[in-house]
Scaffold this motif. Structure first.
Motif, mmCIF file in Angstrom:
data_model
loop_
_atom_site.group_PDB
_atom_site.id
_atom_site.type_symbol
_atom_site.label_atom_id
_atom_site.label_comp_id
_atom_site.label_asym_id
_atom_site.label_seq_id
_atom_site.Cartn_x
_atom_site.Cartn_y
_atom_site.Cartn_z
ATOM 1 N N GLY B 148 0.660 -1.435 0.111
ATOM 2 C CA GLY B 148 0.023 -0.007 -0.100
ATOM 3 C C GLY B 148 0.848 1.230 0.161
ATOM 4 O O GLY B 148 0.280 2.165 0.569
ATOM 5 N N SER B 149 2.000 1.252 -0.532
ATOM 6 C CA SER B 149 2.875 2.454 -0.375
ATOM 7 C C SER B 149 2.782 3.459 -1.592
ATOM 8 O O SER B 149 3.066 4.567 -1.604
ATOM 9 C CB SER B 149 4.236 1.772 -0.308
ATOM 10 O OG SER B 149 4.649 1.389 -1.468
ATOM 11 N N TRP B 150 1.840 3.027 -2.723
ATOM 12 C CA TRP B 150 1.648 3.982 -3.749
ATOM 13 C C TRP B 150 0.254 3.519 -4.273
ATOM 14 O O TRP B 150 -0.231 2.211 -4.188
ATOM 15 C CB TRP B 150 2.722 4.176 -4.829
ATOM 16 C CG TRP B 150 3.184 2.803 -5.267
ATOM 17 C CD1 TRP B 150 3.961 2.075 -4.889
ATOM 18 C CD2 TRP B 150 2.744 1.957 -6.445
ATOM 19 N NE1 TRP B 150 4.291 0.871 -5.602
ATOM 20 C CE2 TRP B 150 3.345 0.882 -6.714
ATOM 21 C CE3 TRP B 150 1.469 2.403 -7.503
ATOM 22 C CZ2 TRP B 150 3.141 0.042 -7.825
ATOM 23 C CZ3 TRP B 150 1.289 1.314 -8.593
ATOM 24 C CH2 TRP B 150 2.082 0.157 -8.417
ATOM 25 N N TYR B 151 -0.366 4.335 -5.084
ATOM 26 C CA TYR B 151 -1.460 3.983 -5.875
ATOM 27 C C TYR B 151 -1.778 4.788 -7.173
ATOM 28 O O TYR B 151 -1.231 5.881 -7.091
ATOM 29 C CB TYR B 151 -2.737 4.467 -4.909
ATOM 30 C CG TYR B 151 -2.808 3.555 -3.683
ATOM 31 C CD1 TYR B 151 -3.716 2.534 -3.589
ATOM 32 C CD2 TYR B 151 -2.002 4.039 -2.632
ATOM 33 C CE1 TYR B 151 -3.799 1.820 -2.259
ATOM 34 C CE2 TYR B 151 -2.283 3.542 -1.379
ATOM 35 C CZ TYR B 151 -3.008 2.268 -1.375
ATOM 36 O OH TYR B 151 -2.974 1.396 -0.120
ATOM 37 N N MET B 167 -11.506 6.504 2.495
ATOM 38 C CA MET B 167 -12.667 6.377 3.407
ATOM 39 C C MET B 167 -12.355 5.533 4.453
ATOM 40 O O MET B 167 -11.677 4.648 4.325
ATOM 41 C CB MET B 167 -13.806 5.419 2.553
ATOM 42 C CG MET B 167 -14.304 5.991 1.342
ATOM 43 S SD MET B 167 -14.874 7.712 1.326
ATOM 44 C CE MET B 167 -16.681 7.410 1.797
ATOM 45 N N HIS B 168 -12.293 5.998 5.808
ATOM 46 C CA HIS B 168 -11.903 5.138 7.023
ATOM 47 C C HIS B 168 -12.447 6.134 8.189
ATOM 48 O O HIS B 168 -12.799 7.370 8.174
ATOM 49 C CB HIS B 168 -10.362 5.806 7.075
ATOM 50 C CG HIS B 168 -9.965 7.341 7.096
ATOM 51 N ND1 HIS B 168 -9.756 7.678 8.262
ATOM 52 C CD2 HIS B 168 -9.856 8.083 6.263
ATOM 53 C CE1 HIS B 168 -9.301 8.868 8.125
ATOM 54 N NE2 HIS B 168 -9.564 9.495 6.721
ATOM 55 N N ASP B 169 -12.744 5.101 9.009
ATOM 56 C CA ASP B 169 -13.451 5.573 9.971
ATOM 57 C C ASP B 169 -14.661 6.369 10.404
ATOM 58 O O ASP B 169 -14.718 7.232 11.017
ATOM 59 C CB ASP B 169 -12.340 6.026 11.264
ATOM 60 C CG ASP B 169 -11.159 5.154 11.220
ATOM 61 O OD1 ASP B 169 -11.361 3.962 11.297
ATOM 62 O OD2 ASP B 169 -10.051 5.756 11.350
ATOM 63 N N MET B 195 -4.298 2.093 2.421
ATOM 64 C CA MET B 195 -5.674 2.492 2.469
ATOM 65 C C MET B 195 -6.691 1.165 1.925
ATOM 66 O O MET B 195 -6.566 0.435 1.090
ATOM 67 C CB MET B 195 -5.954 3.690 1.585
ATOM 68 C CG MET B 195 -5.265 4.798 1.808
ATOM 69 S SD MET B 195 -5.590 6.350 1.066
ATOM 70 C CE MET B 195 -4.549 5.857 -0.714
ATOM 71 N N GLU B 196 -7.628 1.033 2.708
ATOM 72 C CA GLU B 196 -8.542 -0.052 2.749
ATOM 73 C C GLU B 196 -9.797 0.145 1.575
ATOM 74 O O GLU B 196 -10.460 -0.859 1.028
ATOM 75 C CB GLU B 196 -9.065 -0.776 3.977
ATOM 76 C CG GLU B 196 -8.163 -0.886 5.185
ATOM 77 C CD GLU B 196 -7.395 -2.347 5.019
ATOM 78 O OE1 GLU B 196 -7.652 -2.875 4.243
ATOM 79 O OE2 GLU B 196 -6.303 -2.343 5.657
ATOM 80 N N GLN B 197 -9.867 1.325 1.694
ATOM 81 C CA GLN B 197 -11.320 1.829 0.924
ATOM 82 C C GLN B 197 -11.004 3.117 0.097
ATOM 83 O O GLN B 197 -10.786 4.042 0.948
ATOM 84 C CB GLN B 197 -12.577 1.562 1.897
ATOM 85 C CG GLN B 197 -13.811 1.791 1.206
ATOM 86 C CD GLN B 197 -15.026 1.893 2.204
ATOM 87 O OE1 GLN B 197 -14.921 1.854 3.387
ATOM 88 N NE2 GLN B 197 -16.237 1.776 1.725
ATOM 89 N N GLN B 211 -12.957 -1.587 -2.485
ATOM 90 C CA GLN B 211 -12.378 -2.454 -1.462
ATOM 91 C C GLN B 211 -11.095 -2.786 -2.017
ATOM 92 O O GLN B 211 -11.060 -3.403 -2.815
ATOM 93 C CB GLN B 211 -13.327 -3.418 -1.183
ATOM 94 C CG GLN B 211 -14.811 -2.992 -0.444
ATOM 95 C CD GLN B 211 -14.724 -2.283 0.721
ATOM 96 O OE1 GLN B 211 -13.777 -2.118 1.682
ATOM 97 N NE2 GLN B 211 -15.808 -1.580 1.123
ATOM 98 N N LEU B 212 -10.151 -2.472 -1.182
ATOM 99 C CA LEU B 212 -8.776 -3.024 -1.414
ATOM 100 C C LEU B 212 -8.319 -4.070 -0.801
ATOM 101 O O LEU B 212 -7.935 -3.784 0.324
ATOM 102 C CB LEU B 212 -7.815 -1.759 -1.431
ATOM 103 C CG LEU B 212 -7.979 -0.791 -2.639
ATOM 104 C CD1 LEU B 212 -9.195 -0.067 -2.890
ATOM 105 C CD2 LEU B 212 -6.632 0.308 -2.308
#
Ligand SMILES: [Zn+2]
Lengths: 184, 214
Positions: B148-151, B167-169, B195-197, B211-212
């Motif tokens: 998850g270090s780049w997207y 999107m988080h918490d 990042m998960e979402q 969703q990742l």
């Protein structure tokens, strides 16, 4: 302070285009400034050198970080290096937090370390002109490397209020340093 | 000034008063937003004005040598094979096939303008996750490595720029905009945390979510 000459502009354009020579030249041009900026945050030569080298390496790997529309290349580099130094200091202090807490005394904002006593005085005067609440917020950010969240909790004020105190305070200090520079 | 822009946070960034996540989001946004880049540039000049009046020291020679080594030209030749490697990456399906037909050329142009994203996709193992659109003709994917270090976010069929949000918490953090070149829009976040979402937003409205898995 950082007024752009034609040379600086040409350098900025080449830097934005990710030209190797421009990176090398920008480093040579600002080496002592960038090293000093890192040193002033980290108070350690080894750390400051790592910090400058890492910041330059990161920029070299990420071509579109700077665009000339952003303004002064020199100021961009100063902030890059300074931010890198501050995040290093945060990582260190997270490790040392407990010991530091035990050792820490209630700190007044330290005396500004400025080589030239006249300039030291100018910075102090510029800070002194600010309303108290703005001065405290900017000083905690600039001299202690605190985040806006930490500053808000330390000064017991809402985040939004802190953001605008810092934003206005920074602008005023720089403006008053800039205008004094011309007069004296 | 909308929420997607950074306004007063420009001064916070220049002073180093944002945390790592916020700084990364702002840096990504600056790549696509001239308005915020200018604001940050002004704040950087202000910080430079103060920082320049602090004690000066001479840069050690060891540092100068180190930076010169860092910037020395690499030994291997670069351009032709690298281009070929990227072309091959397209052909063997690193990018989902939906993008390939018809718009390969447009896609490549957009990619070429993002040479750093191109390097990453061509040389680093990564996963692809699709965004689920809330309706409409949008097709979008995100490519990312397992740490998850780049997207790289690629959107097809968007008529105008969309915001990308983490999107988080129960909160949204704006990461930047995907800006269409032809029918393809992309955003490259070169330095990130996991990042998960992610969501694509058209103004305040979520138009797709991904969703990742890791
Ligand atoms: Zn913006």
């Amino acid at each position: 302070m950082a007024r752009a000459s034609g040379d600086e502009e040409a350098l900025a354009v080449a830097f934005a285009a990710h030209e190797r020579w421009a990176f090398a030249r920008a480093y040579r041009e600002y080496a002592s400034l960038l090293y000093s900026v890192a040193y002033n945050v980290l108070s350690n030569s080894e750390e400051a050198q790592d910090c400058v080298a890492d910041a330059i390496a990161r920029l070299w790997r990420s071509p579109s970080a700077y665009s000339s529309g952003r303004g002064s290349l020199r100021s961009f580099l100063v902030v890059c290096v300074r931010n890198e130094a501050i995040s290093r200091r945060r990582r260190q202090s997270r490790r040392l937090r407990l010991e530091e807490r035990l050792a820490a005394m209630p700190v007044e904002h330290q005396e500004l370390e400025v080589a030239d006593p006249i300039e030291r005085d100018r910075v102090r005067r510029a800070f002194a002109k600010l309303p108290d609440d703005q001065r405290a917020a900017v000083a905690l950010a600039f001299y202690e490397g605190k985040t806006h969240t930490e500053i808000a909790s330390e000064l017991n004020a809402p985040l939004g209020t802190i953001k605008s105190r810092i934003s206005h305070g920074l602008r005023k200090i720089a403006a008053s340093l800039g205008s004094e520079g011309g007069e004296r | 000034m909308t929420d997607a822009h950074f306004g007063e946070r420009a001064a916070l960034y220049a002073l180093g008063a944002l945390d790592a996540t916020e700084s990364a989001a702002l840096e990504a946004h600056l790549r696509v937003c001239a308005e915020c880049a200018k604001l940050v540039g002004e704040a950087e000049r202000d910080v430079d004005t103060i920082a320049s009046l602090e004690t000066r020291r001479r840069a050690p020679e060891a540092l100068t040598n180190r930076v010169e080594r860092l910037l020395a030209p690499a030994r291997q030749p670069q351009a032709p094979w690298r281009f070929a490697a990227v072309a091959a990456a397209f052909l063997i399906g690193i990018l989902p096939s939906a993008y390939l037909w018809e718009r390969n050329r447009v896609m490549q142009d957009a990619m070429l303008s993002q040479s750093a994203a191109m390097d990453r996709l061509a040389t680093t193992a990564h996963r692809t996750a699709s965004f689920r659109p809330a309706g409409g003709a949008l097709a979008a994917d995100v490519m990312y490595p397992s740490d998850g270090s780049w997207y790289v976010i690629v959107v097809r069929g968007a008529s105008h720029a969309l915001h990308v949000a983490w999107m988080h918490d129960g909160a949204q953090t704006m990461l930047g905009d995907v800006v269409p070149h032809g029918r393809v829009a992309m955003l490259y976040l070169p330095k990130s945390h996991r990042m998960e979402q992610l969501a694509l937003m058209d103004g305040p409205r979520v138009v797709a979510q991904a969703q990742l898995p890791y």
